[in-house]
Design a protein around this motif. Structure first.
Motif, short mmCIF file in Angstrom:
data_model
loop_
_atom_site.label_atom_id
_atom_site.label_comp_id
_atom_site.label_asym_id
_atom_site.label_seq_id
_atom_site.Cartn_x
_atom_site.Cartn_y
_atom_site.Cartn_z
N ALA A 102 0.83 -1.20 0.00
CA ALA A 102 0.00 0.00 0.00
C ALA A 102 0.87 1.25 0.00
N THR A 103 0.37 2.29 -0.64
CA THR A 103 1.14 3.53 -0.81
C THR A 103 1.61 4.11 0.51
N ASN A 104 0.74 4.06 1.53
CA ASN A 104 1.10 4.66 2.82
C ASN A 104 1.85 3.71 3.74
N ALA A 105 2.09 2.46 3.26
CA ALA A 105 2.76 1.44 4.06
C ALA A 105 2.08 1.25 5.40
N SER A 115 0.74 -2.94 -8.41
CA SER A 115 1.40 -1.80 -7.75
C SER A 115 0.52 -0.56 -7.65
N THR A 116 -0.67 -0.59 -8.21
CA THR A 116 -1.50 0.62 -8.25
C THR A 116 -2.52 0.62 -7.12
N PHE A 117 -2.41 1.62 -6.25
CA PHE A 117 -3.34 1.83 -5.13
C PHE A 117 -3.94 3.23 -5.28
N THR A 118 -5.24 3.29 -5.42
CA THR A 118 -5.93 4.57 -5.61
C THR A 118 -6.83 4.84 -4.40
N GLN A 119 -6.60 5.94 -3.70
CA GLN A 119 -7.38 6.21 -2.49
C GLN A 119 -8.84 6.44 -2.83
N ARG A 134 -8.35 -13.01 -7.36
CA ARG A 134 -7.22 -12.16 -7.73
C ARG A 134 -7.71 -11.09 -8.71
N PRO A 135 -7.43 -9.84 -8.43
CA PRO A 135 -7.95 -8.77 -9.29
C PRO A 135 -7.56 -8.91 -10.76
N ALA A 136 -6.39 -9.48 -11.04
CA ALA A 136 -5.91 -9.52 -12.41
C ALA A 136 -6.58 -10.59 -13.26
N ASP A 137 -6.86 -11.77 -12.65
CA ASP A 137 -7.37 -12.88 -13.47
C ASP A 137 -8.61 -13.55 -12.90
N GLY A 138 -9.09 -13.13 -11.72
CA GLY A 138 -10.31 -13.67 -11.17
C GLY A 138 -10.19 -15.03 -10.53
N LEU A 139 -8.98 -15.56 -10.35
CA LEU A 139 -8.80 -16.85 -9.70
C LEU A 139 -8.85 -16.69 -8.18
N ASP A 140 -9.45 -17.68 -7.50
CA ASP A 140 -9.55 -17.62 -6.04
C ASP A 140 -8.18 -17.74 -5.40
N ALA A 141 -7.95 -16.95 -4.38
CA ALA A 141 -6.68 -16.99 -3.64
C ALA A 141 -6.93 -16.50 -2.23
#
Length: 532
Positions: free
Chosen positions: A61-64, A97-101, A378-385
């Motif tokens: 996260a951007t703010n760690a 790597s993209t975190f948008t508030q 998973r946001p990128a491919d929709g697989l459960d994790a």
């Protein structure tokens, strides 16, 4: 002249493929099980000794800030958007790597927006707060906002389940805290609530209503499964929802003194609900059928290694059919490989099933003491994790694809065999043997023979497991017939490595350990020895 006596020869082959059985005597466990061990994988169709998959660092996260929660919206069209709570900031996360508030929350909030909190009719995910610092929120993929409702004032809840066209909220706070109360919405209207009306004859069947836990204790578990809801109360009992509408819905007791121990100790595991109690993991439907008997104790084969656990965090990955039970106080994960719960046992003298359990530890600084654990796509491919967070804004995915835990820590995989002994003979000695493994990556196997009987001693040797080499096979070319790649000869084939080791006693166990950043696959460890 008399001929010198020739020692008798014997052989034993160590096999793998089942989990830890720490409760039974080491002389009675199944040959596929191990008496102890850590960080090994299990596959119901694969009897090899191999390491578990590492966990990957998926993003920071951007703010760690401390990762305290997550929510995920899955719209009717299948599109996904994901929120991550880092400290007091809520970000939308793309899985990389993209975190948008997208908003802020109170300090101490612990947001949850599981798949069963999605209200598909309006394409929103209902977000609750285990910390009860924030009012119930909602996310529509663009805006994070407080959920409007008809109660007036605050409305907080630890849990929410969307089931049977209603939103069910549990452990709620309005003007006062009512941790034993469930508020159930009007049919097809998730924010239409009534905390003054109980189910009763004459009440319109679609109306909102409230229920209370029959033992009046705080609700600390709330899980949907098979068209019903399972409810746990802290230091109390397990209940299930009965009835069909606002006239007759109620909570029926399953069994007294059989409840989850902490706020996230329950999880659906595909064909059952598993939940952590003090010192054990139990099955809900076995409890419902048989009461508090040992057959409902999923952890009975490893119960002595869990007996001091007082806090669990449970999660399930349907893609791998594994349930993860984190023990933050001990920095371990007990992993239930559910496919093994129905597998036949080779030794009818001990039990009807082979052990489905493995135990994971890590040398990574996160130490399996996560700040939050959740299952999502998973946001990128929709697989459960299954994901977990830490105090520094890091998000990790279990069962990843990297080489090391978090990209920095080697994995130490280990198994301790059953006791090996020869009936009606004296000491065994003069050990030699072999290790059969797949030729893929180089690794070092450490074998420690732990001798018991009249002589207590340890003896250790190392076995180099050769990896495949990148040497061309066919006339110096890398390709053959323009179709198959042959630059690595014999990769993946089983090969044997020899070893010998000193020692002498009546019985022994073998501790096999591989530590490193590469995969290995051991089929068997053969042991030849002499007997008197």
């Amino acid at each position: 002249m008399a001929r010198p006596e020739v020692p008798n020869q014997a052989q034993f082959i160590l096999s793998f493929g089942a989990g830890r059985n720490t409760r039974a005597s080491e002389t009675l466990i199944d040959s596929r099980e191990c008496a102890d061990g850590e960080n090994f994988g299990l596959d119901i169709e694969n009897g090899l000794f191999f390491r578990r998959k590492p966990f990957d660092l998926s993003g920071t996260a951007t703010n760690a800030g401390r990762i305290n929660g997550a929510a995920q919206l899955i719209k009717a069209d299948g599109s996904i958007s994901t929120l991550i709570q880092a400290g007091t900031i809520v970000y939308e996360w793309d899985g990389g790597s993209t975190f948008t508030q997208r908003g802020t929350v109170a300090s101490g909030a612990r947001l949850r927006g599981h798949a069963h909190q999605n209200w598909i009719l309006d394409d929103v995910v209902i977000i609750t707060d285990l910390g009860l610092k924030e009012n119930v929120l909602q996310w529509d993929g663009t805006t994070l906002s407080e959920m409007s409702h008809n109660l007036g004032g605050d409305f907080k809840a630890k849990y929410c389940v969307v089931e049977n066209d209603r939103a069910w909220y549990a452990n709620v706070t309005t003007s006062t805290a009512t941790p034993h109360l469930m508020a159930v919405s009007k049919v097809t209207d998730y924010d239409n609530l009534n905390v003054g009306q109980r189910p009763a004859s004459g009440v319109p069947v679609t109306d909102p209503f409230f229920l209370t836990a029959p033992d009046l204790k705080p609700i600390n578990g709330f899980i949907p499964a098979f068209g019903t809801l399972a409810v746990s109360t802290r230091n109390g009992r397990m209940f299930r929802a009965t009835g069909s509408n606002s006239t007759d819905l109620a909570l029926a007791q399953l069994y007294a003194d059989s409840a989850a121990v902490s706020d996230e100790a329950m999880t659906f595991i595909g064909n059952d609900i598993a939940y952590g109690r003090v010192g054990k993991v139990e099955s809900l439907f076995s409890t419902e059928t048989f009461g508090n008997v040992e057959s409902d104790d999923l952890s009975r084969l490893v119960s002595n290694s869990m007996e001091d656990v007082t806090d669990w965090i449970a999660a399930y990955n349907p893609r791998f059919d594994k349930a993860y039970f984190f023990t933050p106080e001990f920095g371990e994960v007990h992993v239930l490989h559910r496919a093994f719960t129905d597998a036949p046992h080779g030794n009818t003298a001990t039990d009807s099933t082979i052990s489905p359990w493995s135990r994971w530890k890590t040398q990574h600084a996160m130490a399996f003491q996560p700040t939050a654990v959740w299952t999502m796509k998973r946001p990128a491919d929709g697989l459960d994790a299954v994901f977990m967070g830490d105090n520094s804004g890091n998000i990790y995915q279990l069962d990843g694809s990297g080489a090391q835990d978090g990209g920095t820590a080697d994995i130490k995989a280990e198994r301790l065999s059953q006791v090996i002994r020869m009936p009606n003979v004296g000491p065994v000695y003069n050990f030699t043997g072999w290790v059969t493994h797949r030729k893929i990556f180089p690794a070092t196997l450490t074998l420690n023979f732990e001798f018991g009987g009249s002589v207590l001693d340890d003896s250790t040797t190392t076995v180099t497991l050769d990896g495949a080499t990148n040497v061309p096979v066919y006339g110096g070319g890398l390709y053959y017939s323009n179709q198959a790649y042959y630059s690595t000869p014999f990769k993946g084939r089983f090969t044997r490595e020899q070893y010998n080791i000193a020692g002498k006693s009546e019985q022994f166990q073998v501790r096999a350990t591989v530590e490193g950043a590469t995969d290995f696959f051991i089929e068997e460890i053969g042991i030849d020895f002499s007997t008197e």
